[in-house]
Design a protein around this motif. Structure first.
Motif, mmCIF file in Angstrom:
data_model
loop_
_atom_site.group_PDB
_atom_site.id
_atom_site.type_symbol
_atom_site.label_atom_id
_atom_site.label_comp_id
_atom_site.label_asym_id
_atom_site.label_seq_id
_atom_site.Cartn_x
_atom_site.Cartn_y
_atom_site.Cartn_z
ATOM 1 N N PHE B 351 0.968 -1.098 -0.063
ATOM 2 C CA PHE B 351 -0.055 0.249 -0.058
ATOM 3 C C PHE B 351 0.811 1.115 -0.118
ATOM 4 N N SER B 352 1.963 1.310 0.858
ATOM 5 C CA SER B 352 2.658 2.474 1.039
ATOM 6 C C SER B 352 3.433 2.815 -0.353
ATOM 7 N N SER B 353 3.641 1.653 -1.307
ATOM 8 C CA SER B 353 4.405 2.195 -2.259
ATOM 9 C C SER B 353 3.612 3.278 -3.416
ATOM 10 N N LEU B 354 2.312 3.335 -2.965
ATOM 11 C CA LEU B 354 1.232 4.197 -3.708
ATOM 12 C C LEU B 354 1.903 5.643 -3.426
ATOM 13 N N PHE B 355 2.709 6.016 -2.692
ATOM 14 C CA PHE B 355 3.220 7.158 -2.449
ATOM 15 C C PHE B 355 4.715 7.380 -3.142
ATOM 16 N N ASN B 356 5.109 6.397 -3.681
ATOM 17 C CA ASN B 356 6.700 6.395 -4.310
ATOM 18 C C ASN B 356 6.418 7.256 -5.457
ATOM 19 N N GLU B 357 7.686 7.943 -5.567
ATOM 20 C CA GLU B 357 7.727 8.859 -7.080
ATOM 21 C C GLU B 357 7.989 7.804 -8.160
ATOM 22 N N GLY B 358 8.438 6.700 -7.942
ATOM 23 C CA GLY B 358 8.744 5.883 -9.020
ATOM 24 C C GLY B 358 8.046 4.843 -8.821
ATOM 25 N N ARG B 360 6.019 1.287 -8.189
ATOM 26 C CA ARG B 360 4.705 0.860 -7.314
ATOM 27 C C ARG B 360 4.766 -0.583 -7.259
ATOM 28 N N ARG B 436 1.843 -0.496 -14.735
ATOM 29 C CA ARG B 436 3.187 -0.940 -14.735
ATOM 30 C C ARG B 436 3.530 -1.070 -13.162
#
Lengths: 464, 464
Positions: B351-358, B360, B436
């Protein structure tokens, strides 16, 4: 039905008598969030959201809005008597964002107003503003005939018209390809015609995605013809079809608040209108949700100035609310429309509570987590409410949860750190959409409205 | 259409010629997950899921399944020639979970088989099993007439019948209230009749929620009458209407795998069937997704033993696949159906990867995150695939993400820690539902299937 008397409520005014207060009725209504009855996703909402910024999307607006068609010699007088806008140059092929208020200058609604002919208009949006204009047309001696074409959810009839929107950086290229040549002569919010699949199609220019696009409309019988032609042309330009999940999030990126509570639920001057509005209609069945709770429904009312419509209000004519608006126009107390960027860490904490044995926070549905027709969350600073957050959405373009907000002037400053009180008090209201939950605080940083494309990189990085 | 020849594919067999392999076609298909075309939520999915365990729910199964009605003197011979089940005592008012396999003993599908009359049956589920039976009825000299009533998504016609399910601990009380007295004489998976709103309604007893409930069916014209009566009776028993979000998650709690890939895409012996199946049909347009990738479509095939249907397979008759199944029945290599409880910490990381710049991770939609008709994720241990995870769902009852899985025997042990490889390789397949993303590992603990109500408290606590 009134369980005491067994009498069926006939009007909104009747229905209100069954509740302690308008807030009691609205906060515990059966209705959930405003619905967009189209496919939820055509590909997936992450890609659809990004296409809105990077290539183009096709929005299908044929179903979720109510059209109020009005025709007659008194149409312009009707609009002038009600609208805060100037109608001096209004007529055929002109369009406006019409703003209508009550006597006290509070918003009843805003809609897109289309000048179809010199004496024929269409008012399109949630039904709030259109119903108010219809009420006057039908009860106040105007020579105007109204045809109300209800949104699909309130009607078994097929729609009178289709309505599509092509938006995004590649929108104009797609539209010119459909047109078979350059499209000229459209000012911003101006109307005109283009060619699509052998039809002359009427269109309104706007640019939700910061790039020019068109809203296209015509008879519903042409729905498939026009839609298929747009899809075909869009193939060369990376256009995606956008579903309801994406549609319900992109208004935020363009800075439009779709959900002000209409200022109709209180006051003697609005009583006649409440008696006219049916008990089974939109106004009597929509819901109010979120952490902002006041016993006084008037605390939820907003002015055009609060919503950023100062440029729309024109005192070149008499209209309902003019006196009040003139008196307040120079006040420094109007709220300021800004954007909140929600702190990822706190959103993750809300998500993580789904794994708790006991208390959970209010579930945040993705990508839009509004759960009432009128979502009002309290924005807090130093233990005090300093604004209203108008439903949060996750944007794949910004990789953040964001919400539009209306802030007290002293905190309406880019970079300011505030917090949103997330969830309803006392375990949650009786709205069926609300599961039992506890409230929590979510930190949020103020930024401009509309949110700039730089917002994502300007603010501190998130390391997962 | 074959872009090379411009010829429209007529059959599944034709269509396959346009692809490198069946896997290539299936993994990059347009189709997303299997659809349940009813309202997504009636109240909210958290409460609806919990009602399934705590009070009762009404499921509306009227739209998402295909009904194959078959009638004629050869019906029983047809079933006997194809089904791995025993049909010795089958007839009117009997029901079965029918299992059909190919010559090699691999599953083509499973469905609910209803004995409507001695010579009239209905086969109900995703269309896979029903289509296989229909193929034989129509091409192999059986005196059987088939009427296929397609699921709503594949048809413009109204359904022939309604189909409701009342399940949960209070289900029986609701049904007896509707019946106006005790309901007797229903064995598990037995059929009978009850009274509802003046109608005699046919019903099948099962108990998805660990408590007895009924599946009710009758003519579609009675849809509103029966539904309204159930809703009214349910009011006294805390019954909630369950929407598609809840419906798509509860099969997991009862341990049923709805999504085995039909073993029809390879082999000369299935070629005639592939030629019979249309290019625009279900089998030619469904999709395969997840982290398990093999060039050989047969790696995805499953046996009845893998799926926990050993008790269903009966060698008291000849049927397609019998020889192969008899040969393999005593093997110790069959997969074991178990449940995986996903590690909250790793789900939070996704879930937290939704806030990544790159990059996910693959988005996990709530409460069900399957994104293909046939979701196959690799379950890993020590760097080696040891099983298949069949789509994950979040359960508000267990406060965990769980998935059914089919494990190699050596790891099929409650308490074993494995991991699910989440997401597709190489950034994701070309399925439009797939954005992606990058792959990641999610730890999971093996537990029994069906998952026990104690599972939640047995395993280690999660501290948010």
């Amino acid at each position: 039905m009134d369980e005491g008397t067994g009498k069926m409520a006939q009007s909104l005014e009747d229905k209100l008598k069954n509740y302690d207060s308008p807030v009691d009725m609205l906060r515990n209504a059966e209705g959930g969030p405003y619905q967009f009855p189209i496919k939820s996703e055509f590909s997936n909402w992450r890609d659809e959201q990004e296409a809105f910024r990077k290539t183009a999307v096709l929005f299908d607006q044929s179903y979720h809005m109510t059209d109020h068609y009005m025709e007659g010699p008194d149409v312009k007088r009707l609009l002038t008597d009600l609208g805060a806008n100037s109608f001096k140059t209004f007529g055929k092929d002109k369009a406006k964002q019409i703003v209508v208020c009550n006597e006290d200058g509070y918003m009843i609604g805003n809609s897109i107003l289309f000048g179809l002919e010199d004496e024929k208009i269409n008012i399109v949006n949630r039904p709030n503003a259109g119903n108010w204009v219809q009420f006057h047309a039908e009860t106040k001696g105007y020579d105007v005939v109204v045809h109300k074409d209800e949104r699909s959810l309130d009607s078994d009839q097929p729609r009178k018209g289709y309505r599509f929107e092509v938006q995004g950086p590649n929108a104009w290229a797609i539209l010119e390809q459909l047109n078979g040549g350059p499209i000229t002569g459209f000012k911003f919010f101006g109307m005109g015609e283009i060619n699509i699949a052998g039809r002359k199609v009427r269109a309104l220019r706007h640019g939700m995605a910061g790039a020019p696009g068109l809203e296209l409309f015509g008879p519903y019988g042409d729905y498939d013809l026009i839609r298929n032609a747009i899809i075909e042309a869009g193939k060369d330009h990376g256009m995606l079809l956008a579903g309801s999940k994406t549609y319900s999030t992109v208004a935020h990126e363009s800075g439009w608040v779709p959900s002000e509570l209409p200022a109709i639920y209180s006051g003697e001057s609005m009583k006649e209108y409440r008696e006219w509005l049916p008990a089974n209609g939109f106004e009597a069945n929509s819901s109010l949700g979120g952490s902002m709770v006041s016993d006084n429904v008037e605390d939820y009312y907003l002015t055009p100035f609060d919503l950023g419509y100062s440029h729309i209000v024109k005192f070149d004519h008499d209209f309902i609310g003019r006196k009040a608006l003139e008196e307040m126009k120079d006040s420094r107390d109007h709220k300021r429309k800004m954007t909140l960027i929600w702190e990822p860490e706190d959103v993750v904490r809300v998500f993580s509570s789904l794994f708790n044995e006991g208390d959970r926070y209010k579930f945040m549905d993705m990508p839009a987590s509004h759960y009432a027709t009128y979502p009002y969350d309290a924005v807090m600073h130093g233990g005090r409410q300093v604004g209203i957050s108008c439903y949060p959405v996750y944007s794949s373009n910004f990789r953040r949860w964001i919400s539009l907000c209306l802030l007290d002037p002293e905190v309406a400053e880019a970079g300011k750190e505030l917090y949103v009180l997330w969830g309803e008090p006392d375990g949650g209201s009786a709205k069926p959409v609300v599961e039992r939950h506890v409230q929590t605080e979510i930190r949020a940083t103020v930024t401009d409205c509309p949110i700039s494309t730089e917002a994502r990189v300007t603010y501190k990085k998130w390391a997962a």
